[in-house]
Design a protein around this motif. Structure first.
Motif, PDB file in Angstrom:
ATOM      1  N   LEU A 159       0.831  -1.212   0.000  1.00  0.00           N
ATOM      2  CA  LEU A 159       0.000   0.000   0.000  1.00  0.00           C
ATOM      3  C   LEU A 159       0.864   1.259   0.000  1.00  0.00           C
ATOM      4  N   HIS A 160       1.912   1.257   0.806  1.00  0.00           N
ATOM      5  CA  HIS A 160       2.811   2.420   0.831  1.00  0.00           C
ATOM      6  C   HIS A 160       3.486   2.607  -0.521  1.00  0.00           C
ATOM      7  N   SER A 161       3.868   1.514  -1.149  1.00  0.00           N
ATOM      8  CA  SER A 161       4.509   1.584  -2.459  1.00  0.00           C
ATOM      9  C   SER A 161       3.564   2.181  -3.503  1.00  0.00           C
ATOM     10  N   ALA A 162       2.292   1.773  -3.464  1.00  0.00           N
ATOM     11  CA  ALA A 162       1.321   2.283  -4.433  1.00  0.00           C
ATOM     12  C   ALA A 162       1.064   3.768  -4.253  1.00  0.00           C
ATOM     13  N   CYS A 163       1.234   4.270  -3.011  1.00  0.00           N
ATOM     14  CA  CYS A 163       0.975   5.687  -2.726  1.00  0.00           C
ATOM     15  C   CYS A 163       2.141   6.592  -3.086  1.00  0.00           C
ATOM     16  N   LEU A 164       3.249   6.008  -3.517  1.00  0.00           N
ATOM     17  CA  LEU A 164       4.404   6.832  -3.888  1.00  0.00           C
ATOM     18  C   LEU A 164       4.187   7.557  -5.210  1.00  0.00           C
ATOM     19  N   GLN A 165       3.377   6.982  -6.083  1.00  0.00           N
ATOM     20  CA  GLN A 165       3.134   7.586  -7.389  1.00  0.00           C
ATOM     21  C   GLN A 165       1.642   7.590  -7.695  1.00  0.00           C
ATOM     22  N   GLY A 166       1.076   8.805  -7.743  1.00  0.00           N
ATOM     23  CA  GLY A 166      -0.343   8.943  -8.034  1.00  0.00           C
ATOM     24  C   GLY A 166      -0.635   8.824  -9.515  1.00  0.00           C
ATOM     25  N   PRO A 167      -1.917   8.688  -9.884  1.00  0.00           N
ATOM     26  CA  PRO A 167      -2.286   8.464 -11.284  1.00  0.00           C
ATOM     27  C   PRO A 167      -2.242   9.714 -12.160  1.00  0.00           C
ATOM     28  N   LEU A 168      -2.197  10.921 -11.576  1.00  0.00           N
ATOM     29  CA  LEU A 168      -2.234  12.138 -12.388  1.00  0.00           C
ATOM     30  C   LEU A 168      -0.846  12.585 -12.834  1.00  0.00           C
ATOM     31  N   LEU A 169       0.026  12.836 -11.853  1.00  0.00           N
ATOM     32  CA  LEU A 169       1.362  13.367 -12.151  1.00  0.00           C
ATOM     33  C   LEU A 169       2.480  12.423 -11.733  1.00  0.00           C
ATOM     34  N   GLY A 170       2.109  11.316 -11.094  1.00  0.00           N
ATOM     35  CA  GLY A 170       3.143  10.456 -10.532  1.00  0.00           C
ATOM     36  C   GLY A 170       3.685  11.002  -9.230  1.00  0.00           C
ATOM     37  N   SER A 171       2.925  11.923  -8.601  1.00  0.00           N
ATOM     38  CA  SER A 171       3.331  12.508  -7.325  1.00  0.00           C
ATOM     39  C   SER A 171       2.797  11.667  -6.171  1.00  0.00           C
ATOM     40  N   PRO A 172       3.392  11.791  -4.970  1.00  0.00           N
ATOM     41  CA  PRO A 172       2.926  10.995  -3.827  1.00  0.00           C
ATOM     42  C   PRO A 172       1.461  11.272  -3.486  1.00  0.00           C
ATOM     43  N   ILE A 173       0.779  10.226  -3.035  1.00  0.00           N
ATOM     44  CA  ILE A 173      -0.613  10.317  -2.602  1.00  0.00           C
ATOM     45  C   ILE A 173      -0.643  10.588  -1.099  1.00  0.00           C
ATOM     46  N   GLN A 174      -1.498  11.510  -0.660  1.00  0.00           N
ATOM     47  CA  GLN A 174      -1.662  11.754   0.767  1.00  0.00           C
ATOM     48  C   GLN A 174      -3.147  11.914   1.101  1.00  0.00           C
ATOM     49  N   ASP A 175      -3.434  11.969   2.408  1.00  0.00           N
ATOM     50  CA  ASP A 175      -4.807  12.164   2.906  1.00  0.00           C
ATOM     51  C   ASP A 175      -5.753  11.076   2.411  1.00  0.00           C
ATOM     52  N   VAL A 176      -5.298   9.817   2.490  1.00  0.00           N
ATOM     53  CA  VAL A 176      -6.100   8.693   2.013  1.00  0.00           C
ATOM     54  C   VAL A 176      -6.191   7.636   3.105  1.00  0.00           C
ATOM     55  N   ALA A 177      -7.410   7.098   3.303  1.00  0.00           N
ATOM     56  CA  ALA A 177      -7.625   5.967   4.207  1.00  0.00           C
ATOM     57  C   ALA A 177      -7.948   4.730   3.374  1.00  0.00           C
ATOM     58  N   ILE A 178      -7.355   3.600   3.711  1.00  0.00           N
ATOM     59  CA  ILE A 178      -7.539   2.363   2.944  1.00  0.00           C
ATOM     60  C   ILE A 178      -8.056   1.275   3.889  1.00  0.00           C
ATOM     61  N   THR A 179      -9.154   0.642   3.494  1.00  0.00           N
ATOM     62  CA  THR A 179      -9.724  -0.455   4.274  1.00  0.00           C
ATOM     63  C   THR A 179      -9.649  -1.742   3.464  1.00  0.00           C
ATOM     64  N   LEU A 180      -9.050  -2.773   4.056  1.00  0.00           N
ATOM     65  CA  LEU A 180      -8.948  -4.080   3.394  1.00  0.00           C
ATOM     66  C   LEU A 180     -10.171  -4.905   3.802  1.00  0.00           C
ATOM     67  N   HIS A 181     -11.066  -5.140   2.849  1.00  0.00           N
ATOM     68  CA  HIS A 181     -12.311  -5.843   3.154  1.00  0.00           C
ATOM     69  C   HIS A 181     -12.192  -7.354   2.994  1.00  0.00           C
ATOM     70  N   SER A 182     -11.363  -7.798   2.055  1.00  0.00           N
ATOM     71  CA  SER A 182     -11.258  -9.231   1.812  1.00  0.00           C
ATOM     72  C   SER A 182      -9.848  -9.569   1.358  1.00  0.00           C
ATOM     73  N   LEU A 183      -9.336 -10.686   1.839  1.00  0.00           N
ATOM     74  CA  LEU A 183      -7.998 -11.137   1.448  1.00  0.00           C
ATOM     75  C   LEU A 183      -7.964 -12.666   1.475  1.00  0.00           C
ATOM     76  N   VAL A 184      -7.692 -13.255   0.305  1.00  0.00           N
ATOM     77  CA  VAL A 184      -7.573 -14.711   0.200  1.00  0.00           C
ATOM     78  C   VAL A 184      -6.171 -15.032  -0.298  1.00  0.00           C
ATOM     79  N   ILE A 185      -5.433 -15.800   0.498  1.00  0.00           N
ATOM     80  CA  ILE A 185      -4.046 -16.133   0.165  1.00  0.00           C
ATOM     81  C   ILE A 185      -3.920 -17.647   0.036  1.00  0.00           C
ATOM     82  N   HIS A 186      -3.459 -18.113  -1.115  1.00  0.00           N
ATOM     83  CA  HIS A 186      -3.231 -19.539  -1.333  1.00  0.00           C
ATOM     84  C   HIS A 186      -2.022 -19.978  -0.513  1.00  0.00           C
ATOM     85  N   PRO A 187      -2.075 -21.152   0.122  1.00  0.00           N
ATOM     86  CA  PRO A 187      -0.916 -21.634   0.893  1.00  0.00           C
ATOM     87  C   PRO A 187       0.358 -21.648   0.046  1.00  0.00           C
ATOM     88  N   GLY A 188       1.447 -21.170   0.627  1.00  0.00           N
ATOM     89  CA  GLY A 188       2.727 -21.160  -0.071  1.00  0.00           C
ATOM     90  C   GLY A 188       2.997 -19.896  -0.857  1.00  0.00           C
TER      91      GLY A 188
END
Length: 729
Positions: free
Chosen positions: A581-610
């Motif tokens: 998540l921190h890595s994705a916030c380093l470059q925004g979609p408009l100018l490639g500038s850092p993203i700030q003032d954002v809250a992120i909620t993880l609603h679902s996560l499925v991880i295959h063993p291994g």
């Protein structure tokens, strides 16, 4: 436990040294100059404790009594006269035999080529000298906003400070900044109202600005005799004596101290008596011990109160930081500096009164004299010194003899803190806190003269970053270009010049760019699945998350987990998610500038063993980038506090120019015969402003800038910026 301050010195090449760490002073010299030497063009006296090249008393130079040591900094707004004051202090203390001048480029502490060419202080410089039996370690700090970090890291190891003011201007923009820094580090300080000889100088105005703008309580220990062209001396309010400098003296050493008498100075004596009584009452309100003394023995007649008792009380009040002593003079005209030195020894604390508690043990030590050094075998608590050979240290590090000794000291401090029920954690105070490094607001590309020189450029930038942590260097992942990020135009210009002078590299800078940031305006959801097989191992991750805007400002994303996700999440997976998540916030979609003032909620996560943590990070990062692209996006631009001091004649063109720069004027103050325009202006509109302002006002106006915060661009300006970046306009 010891409170030894250390300047750490690192080898840049065989021929030179770099200073960085706790308080990065700009003491640099060739290895040949580690022995005591004399710079060409300046006439130096013997250093403290030295006659010629022989050490007269090794014990006196290494181990002065700790109560007789003063570690102080000189701080102020640019052009208030810090370096000139420092030069006079060195001259009157006997450290130099001639008066250095900023305009002539021959000052002791401004010895970098860039400083002498521009007439400004860029890096802090340390000088050690003696005054009337006291050892003073003095640091001259920069006043320009681009080099605020230099002040920050010096204040962390100082016991006291002298705040220098232009008596015609009072408190200025950068004065506020350095004062706040001193407040943060709880530095006792005294005020020196400089330039009392300047046209428009006003003692009362400057004192009132200290009271109103700094919210400090000034203790008037001196009053000026005359102002502007009529300034000729000061009156010591504590001792009721007048100090007059000989107008025929070229260097200001010749002055006389006379007691005020009813017969010769009846009006002045009456004024000073009233000022002294007011001072006594003011100090009594702030110090209970002094109040008991005054009310008990001297309530009938304050004139009978000994000066020594009042001075001791002022010392306590200064250490408690409930008030600030105020003195005045003119460093350029050689008036008032010797009493300032007396005040430094009398009112500012010794190291033992500041009570720092931390370990230090260094193998090789040098005593600093600006760009000269003398090697010494040992040093006692409270002194400032240099050390050679620390290659992996950085600004803010605390140096200890071993990890176990540091941990033991922390545990001991924790036990003491529990016993004393202190609010401040003793373990936290044990180690010096790292300095807060501000985020850069300018960036540009930098290229070597050839590909073969790229390793040399990388080495130079690495060394400069260790010396100056406010300089950031990164690699553009798309173009492969090296990006310089700095605090302002002057900052980047100085770095560019130093690479050329000190490392012999002719580099090329791209156009300066503003460091924008991005945010989102609404709530969006996204889902992503990453399914890869590497060898015989399958990596499968499915993520669903939500991104929404925050009402409060936050540089880093605020990360939350749904209850169903948090239950079974391992620590390794949590770290992988947050890294993605921190890595994705380093470059925004408009100018490639850092993203700030954002809250992120993880609603679902499925991880295959291994599945590896790297794949988890990659999937989460890609999912957030997908969500950000779907959201309503907003560019944030840096907004600067601007203060322009201009004569009435040029006020209208200055205001008209600021209006064209999207400036927002907050107020226009009157400062003597000048107008002070205070407001906000976007950083993108202020590049090259110094040249324009000089043209508009025939060189008579000055300005100061400081980052305020980031604000949202209006839709029209944002659309224009995006068009420019995409090459459509």
């Amino acid at each position: 436990m010891s409170n030894l301050r250390i300047f750490a010195v690192n080898h840049k090449k065989i021929s030179s040294l770099h200073i960085n760490n706790m308080c990065s002073s700009k003491i640099r010299a060739s290895l040949k100059r580690l022995r005591l030497h004399v710079l060409l063009g300046r006439n130096y006296s013997s250093l403290p404790g030295l006659i010629g090249n022989d050490i007269k008393s090794l014990h006196s130079i290494i181990n002065p009594p700790i109560a007789k040591i003063r570690n102080i900094g000189i701080m102020a707004h640019i052009d208030a006269g810090k370096t000139t004051t420092t030069e006079r202090i060195l001259y009157y203390s006997g450290y130099t035999r001639s008066l250095g001048d900023v305009d002539d480029g021959d000052t002791v502490t401004d010895f970098m080529a860039q400083e002498r060419e521009r007439g400004i202080t860029i890096q802090s410089a340390a000088v050690t000298f003696d005054w009337k039996g006291y050892r003073i370690n003095l640091i001259d700090t920069p006043g320009h906003v681009d080099f605020t970090l230099e002040v920050e890291r010096c204040l962390r190891v100082l016991d006291g400070a002298v705040a220098v003011f232009d008596a015609s201007a009072g408190v200025e923009a950068q004065t506020l900044t350095v004062w706040r820094q001193a407040d943060k580090h709880k530095i006792p300080r005294i005020c020196f109202l400089n330039k009392m000889d300047k046209i428009g100088a006003s003692f009362n105005y400057a004192v009132e600005s200290i009271r109103e703008k700094l919210k400090a309580k000034p203790l008037l220990l001196q009053l000026p005799i005359g102002e502007g062209k009529t300034f000729k001396g000061v009156v010591d309010v504590v001792s009721k004596e007048k100090l007059l400098w000989n107008p025929n003296s070229d260097d200001g050493k010749d002055f006389e101290r006379k007691p005020l008498l009813e017969m010769s100075d009846p009006e002045l004596l009456k004024e000073i008596t009233e000022a002294r009584n007011a001072l006594i009452e003011q100090v009594a309100d702030l110090d209970d011990e002094f109040a008991d003394l005054v009310l008990g023995e001297f309530s009938e007649n304050f004139d009978l109160l000994p000066a020594e008792k009042l001075q001791t009380a002022v010392h306590r009040v200064t250490l408690a930081q409930t008030a600030v002593p105020v003195l005045c003079g003119s460093a350029l005209k050689n008036k008032g500096v010797q009493p300032l030195l007396d005040a430094i020894t009398m009112y500012l604390p010794s190291p033992e009164e500041r009570n720092y508690e931390f370990l230090e043990r260094i193998s090789r030590l040098l005593l600093p004299f600006a760009d000269q050094h003398v090697e010494i075998p040992s040093l006692t608590a409270g002194n400032i010194a240099l050390t050679v050979g620390l290659k992996n240290t950085a600004t803010g590090d605390t140096i200890v003899s071993s990890k176990s000794s540091a941990l033991a000291a922390c545990r001991r401090a924790e036990r003491e803190g529990e016993k004393k029920h202190r609010q401040n954690n003793e373990a936290e105070r044990l180690l010096l806190a790292g300095v807060e490094i501000p985020e850069p607001v300018f960036f540009c590309t930098i290229e070597p003269p050839s590909v073969a020189k790229q390793p040399d450029l990388d080495h130079a930038l690495k060394c400069l970053q260790r010396e100056d942590p406010s300089l950031k260097v990164k690699l553009d992942p798309d173009s492969g270009q090296t990006i310089l990020c700095g605090m302002g135009e002057l900052h980047i210009e100085i770095i560019h010049d130093r690479i050329k002078r000190e490392y012999g590299l002719e580099t090329y800078l791209g156009p300066l760019q503003v460091a924008y940031r991005e945010t989102i305006l609404n709530s969006v959801r996204a889902t992503d699945t990453l399914d890869r097989t590497l060898g015989d191992r399958r990596h499968l991750v499915t993520v669903e998350l939500e991104a929404k805007s925050l009402e409060t400002s936050s540089l880093l994303p605020v990360i939350e987990y749904a209850a169903s996700v948090a239950e079974n999440l391992s620590q390794a997976s949590r770290e992988a998610i947050e890294n993605g998540l921190h890595s994705a916030c380093l470059q925004g979609p408009l100018l490639g500038s850092p993203i700030q003032d954002v809250a992120i909620t993880l609603h679902s996560l499925v991880i295959h063993p291994g599945t590896s943590t790297a794949m988890i990070s990659a999937c989460v990062s890609r999912c957030l980038q997908k969500a950000l692209k779907k959201a309503d996006k907003q560019i944030l631009e840096p907004l600067m506090n601007l203060e322009v001091t201009v004569t009435r004649d040029y006020l209208s063109p200055v205001l008209a120019d600021l209006a064209q720069r999207r400036g927002n004027i907050q107020e226009i103050q009157t400062r003597q015969d000048n107008k002070v325009v205070i407001g906000f202006v976007p950083l993108a509109e202020i590049m090259g402003y110094s040249t324009v302002l000089r043209t508009l006002t025939s060189g008579s106006a000055t300005f100061a800038l400081e980052l305020s915060d980031y604000q949202a661009m209006n839709p029209q300006d944002q659309s224009t910026l995006l068009s420019q970046r995409s090459g459509l306009s």
